[in-house]
Design an enzyme around this catalytic site. Sequence first.
Site, PDB file in Angstrom:
ATOM      1  N   LYS A   1     -32.522 -64.424 -44.457  1.00 34.69           N
ATOM      2  CA  LYS A   1     -33.467 -65.242 -45.231  1.00 34.69           C
ATOM      3  C   LYS A   1     -34.830 -64.557 -45.303  1.00 34.69           C
ATOM      4  O   LYS A   1     -35.499 -64.621 -46.334  1.00 34.69           O
ATOM      5  CB  LYS A   1     -33.610 -66.634 -44.595  1.00 34.69           C
ATOM      6  CG  LYS A   1     -32.396 -67.514 -44.793  1.00 34.69           C
ATOM      7  CD  LYS A   1     -32.427 -68.172 -46.156  1.00 34.69           C
ATOM      8  CE  LYS A   1     -31.092 -68.644 -46.691  1.00 34.69           C
ATOM      9  NZ  LYS A   1     -30.317 -69.500 -45.847  1.00 34.69           N
TER      10      LYS A   1
ATOM     11  N   LYS B   1     -18.240 -65.382 -55.062  1.00 35.95           N
ATOM     12  CA  LYS B   1     -17.865 -66.736 -54.683  1.00 35.95           C
ATOM     13  C   LYS B   1     -18.346 -67.708 -55.777  1.00 35.95           C
ATOM     14  O   LYS B   1     -19.411 -67.482 -56.360  1.00 35.95           O
ATOM     15  CB  LYS B   1     -18.591 -67.023 -53.362  1.00 35.95           C
ATOM     16  CG  LYS B   1     -18.228 -68.271 -52.676  1.00 35.95           C
ATOM     17  CD  LYS B   1     -18.970 -68.292 -51.344  1.00 35.95           C
ATOM     18  CE  LYS B   1     -18.923 -69.699 -50.793  1.00 35.95           C
ATOM     19  NZ  LYS B   1     -19.568 -69.804 -49.498  1.00 35.95           N
TER      20      LYS B   1
ATOM     21  N   LYS C   1     -23.206 -72.145 -58.387  1.00 29.86           N
ATOM     22  CA  LYS C   1     -24.050 -72.440 -59.542  1.00 29.86           C
ATOM     23  C   LYS C   1     -25.043 -71.323 -59.782  1.00 29.86           C
ATOM     24  O   LYS C   1     -25.415 -71.030 -60.900  1.00 29.86           O
ATOM     25  CB  LYS C   1     -24.831 -73.729 -59.283  1.00 29.86           C
ATOM     26  CG  LYS C   1     -24.056 -74.945 -59.565  1.00 29.86           C
ATOM     27  CD  LYS C   1     -25.047 -76.084 -59.590  1.00 29.86           C
ATOM     28  CE  LYS C   1     -24.328 -77.373 -59.482  1.00 29.86           C
ATOM     29  NZ  LYS C   1     -25.247 -78.480 -59.342  1.00 29.86           N
TER      30      LYS C   1
END
Length: 332
Positions: free
Chosen positions: A112, A192, A195
Site C-alpha cells: 500500500k 482477476k 471493477k
Amino acid sequence: MAKRVFSGFRPTGKQHIGNYLGAVRNWVSLQDEYDCVYCVVDIHALTTLESTEMLREDIYEMVLDWLAAGIDPQKSIVFAQSHVPQVMELHTLFSMVTPLSWLLRVPTFKEKVKMQPHNVNYGLVGYPVLMTADIALYKGEVVPVGEDQLPHLELAREIVRRFNSLYGFVFPEPQAKLTSFPLVLGLDGVQKMSKSYNNHIEIAAPPQEILERVMTAVTDPARRYRSDPGHPEVCNIFRLHKFFTPERVDGIASECRRAGIGCVDCKKILAQSIGSTLEPFREKRAAMAAKPNYVDEVLAEGANRAEAIARETIEEVKEKMKLLQRAKLATQ
Ligand code: SF4
C-alpha cells in the site's frame, strides 16, 4: 452452540460474479452451520479511498446484493462496522499490546505504501489491529479466508494471544476456514475479475448487458478463425461455463476442440446461462430495492445485535485490564 464466524468486506458497491463465486456464495452456505457475523468494513475503506462521495451508495448496493444472494438477516448479523463504535475502542486497546515491528513487516502495508505514496496514513499501518478488533469484538472463532489472507489471520491470532497472556483470557484465537475460492478471471482473461479493471459482469446486470459484456471477452488467443480448433482449457469463457453451464461443459469442450462451435455462439450460450442462473437473484433484489428503507432497517437491526455482543466484550476487556470503572452517580 454453533461456532461464530466473522467475515468483513469493504464496501465495493454492486457485486460482480467474481465476488459471488469467490465469497458471497460461500457466506450463504456457512449460515446453516455457524453463527455468522457479516460486516461491511466501511472504516477500513477509509484507509485507501480518495473520496467518500460514493461510500453510502456503495454500502447500500453491496448489502442489497448480499441479501438477494441469500444472506439471511434473520440468521446472520449483517451490519456496518462504523455503526458499532466499540470496535474503535478495542482497536485502541489492542494497539497498546501490538508491537509496531509486527505491523511494519506486513507485506500488504508495504504494498500500500508503494501504491499510494501520497497517502501513507496511520490507518494503513494499524489496519491489522482494526481487523483483529473486528473479529475479537464478536469473539469470532472461525474466519473464512483464502490462502493469501492466512498471514493476516496469523497476525490477528498473535495479537489476541498477546492480549490473553498479558491480561488473562478473553478472546478465542480465530481459526482459518480455508476456502478454495475459485480465482475468477475477468473478461480480459488475464486479471482477476475486478471493477477497477472494468473486466467484470455485475450479478444484477440485465440479460442484454450480460450479453454485451460477454461478447467483449477474450477467448483462446490461438483460435484466430472460426475453422481453427480451440483449446477450452486456456479459455476463460470455458471456465465460466463450468460455473454457469455445468451440464454442457463436456459437449462444449469437444465441439470447441473440433471447431464444431464458434466463439460467438459459445459466448451466447454462456450469456444465456448467466442470465437465467441470476434471474431469481435479480427479481429478489428488485423486490428488496423497492421497499423503502429496507437496507437501513437490516443494518440497524444487525448493529443492535452486534452492539449487544460488543458491549459485553468491552466490559470484560476493561475489567481484565483493570481500567477504572466509571462510578454510577446517584440520580437526583
Ligand atoms: S468455442 Fe468457447 S470454449 Fe472454445 S475457444 Fe471459443 S469461447 Fe472458448
